[in-house]
Motif scaffolding. Structure first.
Motif, PDB file in Angstrom:
ATOM      1  N   HIS A  11      54.693   5.073  13.309  1.00 45.44           N
ATOM      2  CA  HIS A  11      54.178   6.234  12.588  1.00 45.44           C
ATOM      3  C   HIS A  11      53.327   5.804  11.406  1.00 45.44           C
ATOM      4  N   THR A  12      52.496   6.710  10.929  1.00 44.75           N
ATOM      5  CA  THR A  12      51.743   6.520   9.695  1.00 44.75           C
ATOM      6  C   THR A  12      52.244   7.557   8.701  1.00 44.75           C
ATOM      7  N   TRP A  13      52.764   7.093   7.586  1.00 42.71           N
ATOM      8  CA  TRP A  13      53.256   7.950   6.515  1.00 42.71           C
ATOM      9  C   TRP A  13      52.193   8.014   5.431  1.00 42.71           C
ATOM     10  N   ILE A  14      51.710   9.210   5.136  1.00 40.41           N
ATOM     11  CA  ILE A  14      50.724   9.422   4.086  1.00 40.41           C
ATOM     12  C   ILE A  14      51.440  10.190   2.980  1.00 40.41           C
ATOM     13  N   ASP A  50      56.378   1.111  10.928  1.00 43.03           N
ATOM     14  CA  ASP A  50      55.538   2.200  10.445  1.00 43.03           C
ATOM     15  C   ASP A  50      54.618   1.740   9.314  1.00 43.03           C
ATOM     16  N   MET A  51      53.512   2.433   9.162  1.00 44.91           N
ATOM     17  CA  MET A  51      52.558   2.174   8.085  1.00 44.91           C
ATOM     18  C   MET A  51      52.779   3.191   6.970  1.00 44.91           C
ATOM     19  N   VAL A  53      50.998   4.750   3.564  1.00 44.87           N
ATOM     20  CA  VAL A  53      49.760   4.898   2.803  1.00 44.87           C
ATOM     21  C   VAL A  53      50.049   5.845   1.642  1.00 44.87           C
ATOM     22  N   TYR A  77      54.450  -0.849   0.993  1.00 42.81           N
ATOM     23  CA  TYR A  77      53.331   0.014   1.343  1.00 42.81           C
ATOM     24  C   TYR A  77      52.266  -0.852   2.000  1.00 42.81           C
ATOM     25  N   ASP A  78      51.376  -0.207   2.722  1.00 44.41           N
ATOM     26  CA  ASP A  78      50.284  -0.919   3.374  1.00 44.41           C
ATOM     27  C   ASP A  78      48.949  -0.681   2.686  1.00 44.41           C
TER      28      ASP A  78
END
Length: 124
Positions: A11-14, A50-51, A53, A77-78
């Motif tokens: 997943h990508t977490w923003i 997961d990423m 951001v 964090y990425d």
């Protein structure tokens, strides 16, 4: 508490920073950031695959101070995007042909405890 049931895909977490992860404007008002209750535990529950951001309206003037705080507190964090506008953040994504919804939006009250229970479902 918000409960998220997600696929087993990465997943990508923003995530917004101020008022979501750290006290809103704490870096200005208190001279330093303060993690909100539950924020560190929430971030630690995000799977390693997961990423993460972070988005923030903080200007470049606070970039080094912000990054140092996150590193000192071992916040993974990425990417961090600084200088984001103050207005709404809009996420638009397409659904997979299987019907899996590929975007989720969660709003929380500023500076309140971050409480999201993450579960993965291999059937999604």
């Amino acid at each position: 508490m918000n409960k998220l049931i997600l696929s087993t895909l990465a997943h990508t977490w923003i995530l917004d920073l101020d008022g979501t992860i750290v006290k809103h404007n704490g870096y200005k008002l208190d001279g330093t950031d303060t993690l909100l209750e539950g924020a560190k535990e929430f971030l630690e529950d995000i799977p390693e695959k997961d990423m993460i951001v972070f988005l923030t309206s903080r200007t470049d003037e606070y970039k080094n101070k912000t990054i140092n705080f996150l590193n000192e507190n071992k916040i993974r964090y990425d990417h961090i995007i600084f200088n984001a506008p103050y207005g709404e953040r809009i996420l638009v994504n397409d659904d997979k042909p299987s019907g899996l919804h590929m975007s989720i939006g969660i709003n929380k009250k500023r500076d309140e405890k971050l409480c999201i229970n993450i579960e993965e479902d291999s059937m999604l």
